[in-house]
Design an enzyme around this catalytic site. Structure first.
Site, PDB file in Angstrom:
ATOM      1  N   HIS A 369     -26.579  73.949   4.468  1.00  0.00           N
ATOM      2  CA  HIS A 369     -26.281  72.973   3.415  1.00  0.00           C
ATOM      3  C   HIS A 369     -27.482  72.615   2.560  1.00  0.00           C
ATOM      4  O   HIS A 369     -27.394  71.681   1.764  1.00  0.00           O
ATOM      5  CB  HIS A 369     -25.733  71.685   4.030  1.00  0.00           C
ATOM      6  CG  HIS A 369     -24.301  71.750   4.442  1.00  0.00           C
ATOM      7  ND1 HIS A 369     -23.255  71.616   3.563  1.00  0.00           N
ATOM      8  CD2 HIS A 369     -23.731  71.959   5.652  1.00  0.00           C
ATOM      9  CE1 HIS A 369     -22.104  71.717   4.209  1.00  0.00           C
ATOM     10  NE2 HIS A 369     -22.365  71.924   5.476  1.00  0.00           N
ATOM     11  N   LYS A 560     -25.154  58.671  -5.619  1.00  0.00           N
ATOM     12  CA  LYS A 560     -25.507  59.654  -4.600  1.00  0.00           C
ATOM     13  C   LYS A 560     -26.752  59.154  -3.882  1.00  0.00           C
ATOM     14  O   LYS A 560     -27.394  58.185  -4.316  1.00  0.00           O
ATOM     15  CB  LYS A 560     -25.737  61.038  -5.201  1.00  0.00           C
ATOM     16  CG  LYS A 560     -26.693  61.084  -6.363  1.00  0.00           C
ATOM     17  CD  LYS A 560     -26.753  62.472  -6.991  1.00  0.00           C
ATOM     18  CE  LYS A 560     -25.530  62.791  -7.794  1.00  0.00           C
ATOM     19  NZ  LYS A 560     -24.829  63.990  -7.393  1.00  0.00           N
ATOM     20  N   ARG A 561     -27.055  59.789  -2.779  1.00  0.00           N
ATOM     21  CA  ARG A 561     -28.262  59.449  -2.027  1.00  0.00           C
ATOM     22  C   ARG A 561     -29.476  59.472  -2.955  1.00  0.00           C
ATOM     23  O   ARG A 561     -29.617  60.356  -3.789  1.00  0.00           O
ATOM     24  CB  ARG A 561     -28.421  60.460  -0.889  1.00  0.00           C
ATOM     25  CG  ARG A 561     -29.618  60.284   0.001  1.00  0.00           C
ATOM     26  CD  ARG A 561     -29.462  61.179   1.229  1.00  0.00           C
ATOM     27  NE  ARG A 561     -29.168  62.569   0.869  1.00  0.00           N
ATOM     28  CZ  ARG A 561     -30.109  63.513   0.713  1.00  0.00           C
ATOM     29  NH1 ARG A 561     -31.390  63.210   0.871  1.00  0.00           N
ATOM     30  NH2 ARG A 561     -29.763  64.755   0.412  1.00  0.00           N
ATOM     31  N   LYS A 566     -32.718  64.606  -6.854  1.00  0.00           N
ATOM     32  CA  LYS A 566     -31.470  64.217  -7.514  1.00  0.00           C
ATOM     33  C   LYS A 566     -31.733  63.490  -8.826  1.00  0.00           C
ATOM     34  O   LYS A 566     -30.833  63.269  -9.619  1.00  0.00           O
ATOM     35  CB  LYS A 566     -30.622  63.369  -6.568  1.00  0.00           C
ATOM     36  CG  LYS A 566     -30.131  64.157  -5.355  1.00  0.00           C
ATOM     37  CD  LYS A 566     -29.327  63.291  -4.399  1.00  0.00           C
ATOM     38  CE  LYS A 566     -28.905  64.055  -3.147  1.00  0.00           C
ATOM     39  NZ  LYS A 566     -27.872  65.073  -3.411  1.00  0.00           N
ATOM     40  N   THR A 668     -20.442  67.413  -4.109  1.00  0.00           N
ATOM     41  CA  THR A 668     -18.986  67.255  -4.187  1.00  0.00           C
ATOM     42  C   THR A 668     -18.611  66.079  -5.076  1.00  0.00           C
ATOM     43  O   THR A 668     -17.478  65.998  -5.540  1.00  0.00           O
ATOM     44  CB  THR A 668     -18.365  67.054  -2.796  1.00  0.00           C
ATOM     45  OG1 THR A 668     -19.018  65.968  -2.125  1.00  0.00           O
ATOM     46  CG2 THR A 668     -18.496  68.326  -1.958  1.00  0.00           C
ATOM     47  N   LYS A 672     -15.252  65.325  -7.640  1.00  0.00           N
ATOM     48  CA  LYS A 672     -14.409  64.116  -7.626  1.00  0.00           C
ATOM     49  C   LYS A 672     -14.373  63.459  -9.002  1.00  0.00           C
ATOM     50  O   LYS A 672     -13.323  62.983  -9.446  1.00  0.00           O
ATOM     51  CB  LYS A 672     -14.931  63.141  -6.579  1.00  0.00           C
ATOM     52  CG  LYS A 672     -14.852  63.671  -5.154  1.00  0.00           C
ATOM     53  CD  LYS A 672     -15.717  62.847  -4.200  1.00  0.00           C
ATOM     54  CE  LYS A 672     -15.911  63.569  -2.880  1.00  0.00           C
ATOM     55  NZ  LYS A 672     -16.959  62.968  -2.044  1.00  0.00           N
TER      56      LYS A 672
END
Length: 827
Positions: A369, A560-561, A566, A668, A672
């Site tokens: 992952h 998100k985290r 990111k 993901t 969504k």
């Protein structure tokens, strides 16, 4: 719309719940299960009674499901994950059963509100982010596809922390999700399993002269299972999520207590049960590392022993275990399953090495992952050897045999041997868990097309060269039942009214929306649905966090985290840029924007926590500026979790998927958002690449360097300071950040961020800044053109059918697991 079409295997209509029977079971549970009446029952009691009523509908199907798997001698899937983010269960169970409307109407007749009661459900934080939510989506799809599958994880007393924000800083508070009874779990004390740590290994010869090993003087902790039903949609399948809790072999040492050592009397119990006390203990110190390793072994040992017990119900031996069971390792956390299954086969069941390895390597499958080297776990060999001495012997032997094979195939290439070895040599010898998983598995898959290619070319290229047949891609997906049908019922109704309900179990049906992308009626209804979602979110934000948002503005969302790759920091820098532009020209934005950012930072990740502080300080300055706030507002949404996500995804206009290219495995959240009609601004990273292909490049806002360009930029020698000197916008933002403008009480607080960006800017924020800025300008213009924006939104919804977890699980079942569906009949 919410009732699945009943296949022939469902019970006859007269046995289905009616409003009257629902009211009767609800009142019965209030009285007999909770010992309350209409005068003493609280809303929590009513919630519990409703859960028990729904649970009653699941139990018979649950029992029949397990009986069918035994009677058909099914090949079973065991999904091992250290994380699960299941979300609240009540509404999801009612929708899966097809009785949501009946329950809602029955409660209305009793003067109760179903949505209000459902909010009392616990949102167990048994995961850190996408990994745990993916596991939950997969379980839903396995049950819906009627696959004989089990989820296995740990029942942490305290999940991922609850996030508070005080003075702008993240503060971690314990998530005591078990402080009240959890109505969906069933404890199974009859299946307690011993788990061993420490001790030493006794080597001896048996009667036939074969070398045998006995693990002696180990500390024993008991694993107690708790089962939660996982219902499929529109069928009778109810699969199982089994979570293990650590229990001491003895609760209390009476001798110590009688001797006056009251703390020592409980010490053994406390130390044993610490294993499942908290999700992801801080592993920046030795005891934290030890506890984390114990958690990983505890999960795999309990699960494998349980699977062997189940196999031996129908089989005389374990000779065919690999033909009847497959163990899917969700990232490197369960990689010790390779060594543990070998130990069980060799030491507990008397197999020789070759046959044991055939069974083990024929039943293990590994999902990678991550592309981040630090996320590929490497355990110090001395720690692993002290906790699991027998496993170190097995890993040593497996590694020696594996490297012999490498030398035979590539004679004289000792550099290759060192790169492939399960051990990483150095000042501290370490066990590379990804290598152990690859060596011991028959399948290795990535989770997006780009990710899998980078896995093969950059992360483990030598393994791909050695065993190309092992590698395959399984692009992640999400379950449309939770992420559209349950969380955005108005949009689900709009879709079903136009194309029918087939999309609920076959998301490819959304393609039928494509021809409606220019339908003015669809545009009007879609706009109303989006506005309803914004109002729902606005009510929650005001009620829970005192945050006021204007639903008429464009909602730009990044949830998100919190991690540097990111690039929440890039988002914040752009907001500062917009602030500066609006101060100069109030018409700089054609459309008022509200930026919503949410996510948790790991407790020990100082830079990520500083970014949260910065977002809060930027928000305070922007929102407090009377000239700017009518055009631009920013909010950090605290304590992001599944339940909050269920409000944010439907309400978003823009989805921020802006990781540095080559760092995100899949993502993901991007799926969504698109499923709920938000438009993506993103890099060509992870699954963004495939989303762009599916929805069309004209319906997504791509920016920034791609993977090849990132590599080229680094090779050429990236100099971020040159961008600072050449770009007035970048210079203005960084100079403002370096000043005390955003935090006058702590001058220099953000200087380390500025210094890092100017020195190396590892995640290329400045390199992508101008492209990001231009993409936002395109968004601002597109949003003003409502027919164009609605057309793009419809195209996104119509184009994401591929990204259903049903499709992902079908591919796992077909290509890796080799399992088929087993319909469940209720007599």
């Amino acid at each position: 719309m919410n009732r699945p079409r009943r296949p022939f295997l469902w019970r006859e209509a007269e046995s289905e719940p009616t409003r009257d029977s629902i009211k009767q079971t609800f009142i019965r549970h209030i009285q007999s299960s909770l010992a309350k009446d209409e005068f003493s029952a609280t809303n929590l009691d009513r919630y519990q009674a409703m859960c028990f009523s729904v649970r009653d509908c699941l139990v018979e199907r649950w029992v029949n499901t397990q009986q069918t798997y035994y009677q058909s001698n099914a090949r079973r899937v065991y999904y091992l994950s250290l994380e699960y983010l299941m979300g609240r269960a009540l509404s999801n169970a009612m929708i899966s059963l097809g009785y949501y409307d009946e329950y809602q109407q029955a409660l209305e007749e009793l003067g109760l509100d179903l949505e209000e009661l459902a909010e009392l459900g616990v949102d167990a934080g048994l995961g850190n982010g996408g990994l745990g939510r993916l596991a939950a989506c997969f379980l839903d799809s396995m049950a819906t596809l009627e696959l004989p599958a089990y989820g296995y994880g740990l029942r942490y007393d305290f999940g991922i922390f609850r996030q508070a924000v005080r003075d702008g800083y993240q503060v971690e508070e314990p998530d005591a999700w078990l402080r009240l009874p959890y109505p969906w779990e069933f404890p199974r004390e009859e299946y307690l399993i011993p788990i061993r740590f420490g001790g030493w290994v006794d080597e001896h010869r048996d009667e036939q002269g074969r070398l045998r090993h006995k693990w002696r003087d180990a500390h024993v902790v008991m694993a107690m299972p708790y089962d939660t039903p996982v219902p499929g949609y529109g069928n009778n399948t109810v699969n199982t999520l089994r979570l293990w809790r650590a229990r001491a072999t003895e609760d209390f040492d009476l001798d110590d207590f009688n001797a006056g050592d009251y703390i020592g009397a409980l010490e053994h119990r406390v130390l044993s049960e610490n294993i499942t006390r908290v999700l992801y203990p801080n592993d920046s110190f030795y005891l934290g590392k030890e506890l984390r390793l114990k958690q990983e072994y505890f999960l795999v040992s309990a699960t494998l022993q349980d699977a062997i017990r189940r196999h031996l119900v129908n089989h005389a031996s374990l000779d065919d275990l690999h033909e009847k069971a497959v163990f899917q390792l969700n990232d490197t956390h369960p990689a010790l399953a390779v060594a543990e299954l070998m130990r069980l086969l060799l030491d507990e069941h008397g197999y020789g090495w070759d046959q044991a390895w055939q069974i083990t390597s024929g039943s293990m499958a590994y999902t990678n992952h991550t592309l981040l080297p630090e996320a590929l776990e490497k355990w110090p060999a001395d720690l692993l050897g002290r906790l699991l001495p027998r496993h170190m012997q097995i890993i040593n032997e497996a590694n020696a045999r594996f490297l012999d094979e490498v030398r035979r195939r590539f004679p004289g290439d000792e550099a290759l041997v060192r790169r492939l070895s399960i051990y990483e040599e150095g000042d501290t010898k370490r066990v590379r868990m990804a290598h152990l998983a690859i060596v011991g598995s028959f399948s290795v898959n990535g989770v997006a097309a780009l990710h899998t290619e980078l896995l093969k070319s950059n992360v483990v290229p030598d393994f791909h060269r050695l065993w190309p047949h092992k590698f395959n891609n399984k692009t992640n997906g999400v379950t449309q039942r939770r992420w559209l049908l349950a969380c955005n019922r108005p949009l689900a109704r709009l879709i079903s009214d136009r194309i029918g309900e087939g999309w609920i179990t076959n998301l490819d049906e959304l393609e039928k929306l494509g021809p409606l992308c220019d339908d003015a009626g669809v545009h009007e209804e879609l706009s109303k649905v989006k506005m309803q979602a914004k109002h729902r979110l606005a009510r929650m934000l005001r009620r829970k966090h005192g945050i006021a948002v204007d639903p008429s503005t464009l909602f730009d969302v990044q949830i998100k985290r919190i991690h540097e790759y990111k690039r929440q920091l890039l988002n914040a820098l752009h907001v500062i840029h917009l602030y500066c532009q609006i101060r100069k020209n109030p018409r700089a934005l054609a459309t008022p924007h509200t930026f919503l950012i949410g996510g948790k930072a790991a407790p020990g990740y100082k830079r990520a926590k500083l970014i949260i502080k910065l977002i809060g300080d930027v928000a305070a300055r922007v929102n407090g500026d009377r000239d700017v706030s009518p055009h631009l507002r920013v909010h950090f949404v605290p304590d992001y979790n599944v339940s909050i996500a269920e409000l944010l995804f439907p309400a978003a206009d823009v989805s921020e998927q802006i990781s540095t290219a080559g760092f995100e495995a899949s993502g993901t959240g991007n799926m969504k958002f698109a499923l709920n009609g938000a438009l993506t601004i993103g890099t060509l990273d992870g699954a963004n690449v495939e989303i762009a292909d599916r929805v069309g490049a004209e319906n997504i806002f791509i920016f920034g360097h791609n993977v090849e360009q990132v590599a080229q930029l680094r090779e050429q020698g990236y100099r971020p300071r040159q961008l600072y000197e050449a770009d007035a916008g970048i210079r203005e933002v960084l100079d403002l950040l370096a000043s005390s403008f955003f935090n006058p009480n702590a001058p220099g607080l953000y200087q380390p961020i500025v210094d890092s960006l100017l020195a190396d800017d590892y995640f290329l924020l400045l390199a992508d800044f101008d492209s990001y800025r231009q993409a936002h300008q395109r968004i601002d213009q597109a949003y003003r053109d409502r027919p164009r924006w609605c057309r793009m939104a419809v195209k996104n919804i119509a184009g994401v059918g591929f990204f259903s977890s049903d499709r992902t699980i079908r591919e796992y079942a077909r290509d890796i697991w080799k399992v088929s569906s087993h319909p469940i009949f209720v007599e």
